[in-house]
Design a protein around this motif. Sequence first.
Motif, mmCIF file in Angstrom:
data_model
loop_
_atom_site.group_PDB
_atom_site.id
_atom_site.type_symbol
_atom_site.label_atom_id
_atom_site.label_comp_id
_atom_site.label_asym_id
_atom_site.label_seq_id
_atom_site.Cartn_x
_atom_site.Cartn_y
_atom_site.Cartn_z
ATOM 1 N N LEU A 205 -17.679 -5.346 9.674
ATOM 2 C CA LEU A 205 -16.370 -4.939 9.192
ATOM 3 C C LEU A 205 -15.609 -6.121 8.405
ATOM 4 O O LEU A 205 -15.032 -5.896 7.339
ATOM 5 C CB LEU A 205 -15.557 -4.232 10.020
ATOM 6 C CG LEU A 205 -15.781 -2.675 10.639
ATOM 7 C CD1 LEU A 205 -14.972 -2.407 11.862
ATOM 8 C CD2 LEU A 205 -15.790 -1.806 9.316
ATOM 9 N N SER B 29 -22.142 -12.793 9.265
ATOM 10 C CA SER B 29 -22.022 -11.661 10.142
ATOM 11 C C SER B 29 -22.680 -12.143 11.790
ATOM 12 O O SER B 29 -21.852 -11.898 12.610
ATOM 13 C CB SER B 29 -22.739 -10.533 9.635
ATOM 14 O OG SER B 29 -22.103 -10.002 8.393
ATOM 15 N N ALA C 51 -19.698 -4.262 15.165
ATOM 16 C CA ALA C 51 -18.900 -3.620 14.268
ATOM 17 C C ALA C 51 -17.973 -4.620 13.855
ATOM 18 O O ALA C 51 -17.513 -4.675 12.689
ATOM 19 C CB ALA C 51 -18.221 -2.464 15.116
ATOM 20 N N ARG C 52 -17.374 -5.394 14.749
ATOM 21 C CA ARG C 52 -16.256 -6.456 14.306
ATOM 22 C C ARG C 52 -16.815 -7.293 13.166
ATOM 23 O O ARG C 52 -16.205 -7.533 12.000
ATOM 24 C CB ARG C 52 -15.910 -7.445 15.323
ATOM 25 C CG ARG C 52 -14.723 -8.155 14.991
ATOM 26 C CD ARG C 52 -14.270 -9.227 15.885
ATOM 27 N NE ARG C 52 -15.377 -10.422 16.339
ATOM 28 C CZ ARG C 52 -14.886 -11.330 16.901
ATOM 29 N NH1 ARG C 52 -13.766 -11.684 17.462
ATOM 30 N NH2 ARG C 52 -15.788 -12.144 17.030
ATOM 31 N N LEU D 74 -22.170 -3.523 20.662
ATOM 32 C CA LEU D 74 -21.924 -2.593 19.601
ATOM 33 C C LEU D 74 -20.361 -2.901 18.968
ATOM 34 O O LEU D 74 -19.958 -3.296 17.769
ATOM 35 C CB LEU D 74 -21.580 -1.074 19.943
ATOM 36 C CG LEU D 74 -23.131 -0.541 20.207
ATOM 37 C CD1 LEU D 74 -22.869 0.999 20.821
ATOM 38 C CD2 LEU D 74 -24.011 -0.475 19.208
ATOM 39 N N ALA D 75 -19.488 -3.374 19.900
ATOM 40 C CA ALA D 75 -18.033 -3.885 19.539
ATOM 41 C C ALA D 75 -18.336 -5.238 18.510
ATOM 42 O O ALA D 75 -17.627 -5.346 17.671
ATOM 43 C CB ALA D 75 -17.283 -3.859 20.416
#
Length: 320
Positions: free
Chosen positions: A162, A114, A158-159, A154-155
């Motif tokens: 996910l 991640s 999140a990517r 944050l993007a």
Amino acid sequence: MSQQDNLSGSNSTGADPSMFFLTGIPGLETLHPWISIPFCSVFSVALLGNCTLLYVIRTEPSLHKPMFYFLAMLAVIDLVLSTTTVPKILSIFWFNSREISFNGCLVQMFFLHSFSIMESALLLAMAFDRYVAICNPLRYATILTNSVIARIGLAALARAVLLMVPLPFLLRRLPYCGSHVISHCYCEHMAMVKLACADTRFNNVYGIIITVFIVGQDLMFIVLSYVKILRAVLSLVSKEEQLKAFSTCGSHLCAILVFYIPVVLSSTIHRFGHHVTPYVHILLANFYLLFPPMMNPIVYGVKTKQIRDRVLLLFRGKSF
């Protein structure tokens, strides 16, 4: 190696293992105490460098700018990558502590992959920062506001989450009825997949798609940003202005090379170096993991005047 065989033999019956065993660097077990010296040194430099970078950016008001906010995010990512894996690696080298729980292995793998994806995203965001600074300097402050920077961060998070959330569930559904010995220093997706005694094609395809998607997409946009930057810089009349513009990109270009060269080199040797000994693969994987967290604060500390001056004052015991 006999201990490894014993571990393999004594842990080959459960379909849902509670424990895995990491080998360290297979073929170089007798050299583990010596190999631990550069590993520990690099880890110490990474911790010191990134913590210093975060402290300097937090305490120096003149560094409260978009580029340095992104750099602070990068430092946090590098700290997480280092602390997630290196302590366990050193415990293997120093104390022969090879055991790791199945859940612990999944957690380590999740954080490792991640945050590697997040680092790639941050390098892309920093390329966008340099593009705006050079190609649209008058709109820089209005485009890269604090809220925009927060949304980009944050993007990126999140990517990464996910894309990586399915991996632990995909690995949990697999039976592990053979060896529970992972021929690696840490838990990595494909190393765990190799131990499963079932059809792992979906795991393999998913891993390849994610790798190609992340590396391909991020690198494509980074290259596109620098093509536009290069055009803008070459359109400047003065050589002095061109050099000044290029110098603002130097640190970021070094960070890109530090991150992507080990990735490409490791992937190339893994795919095509069939006659390369296993410990070379493991050493390259560790190099990819350890080198960027150590080098990023050094590169930005040396190449960025504001950070360099503040760090020198900090270690001289002075204050602003």
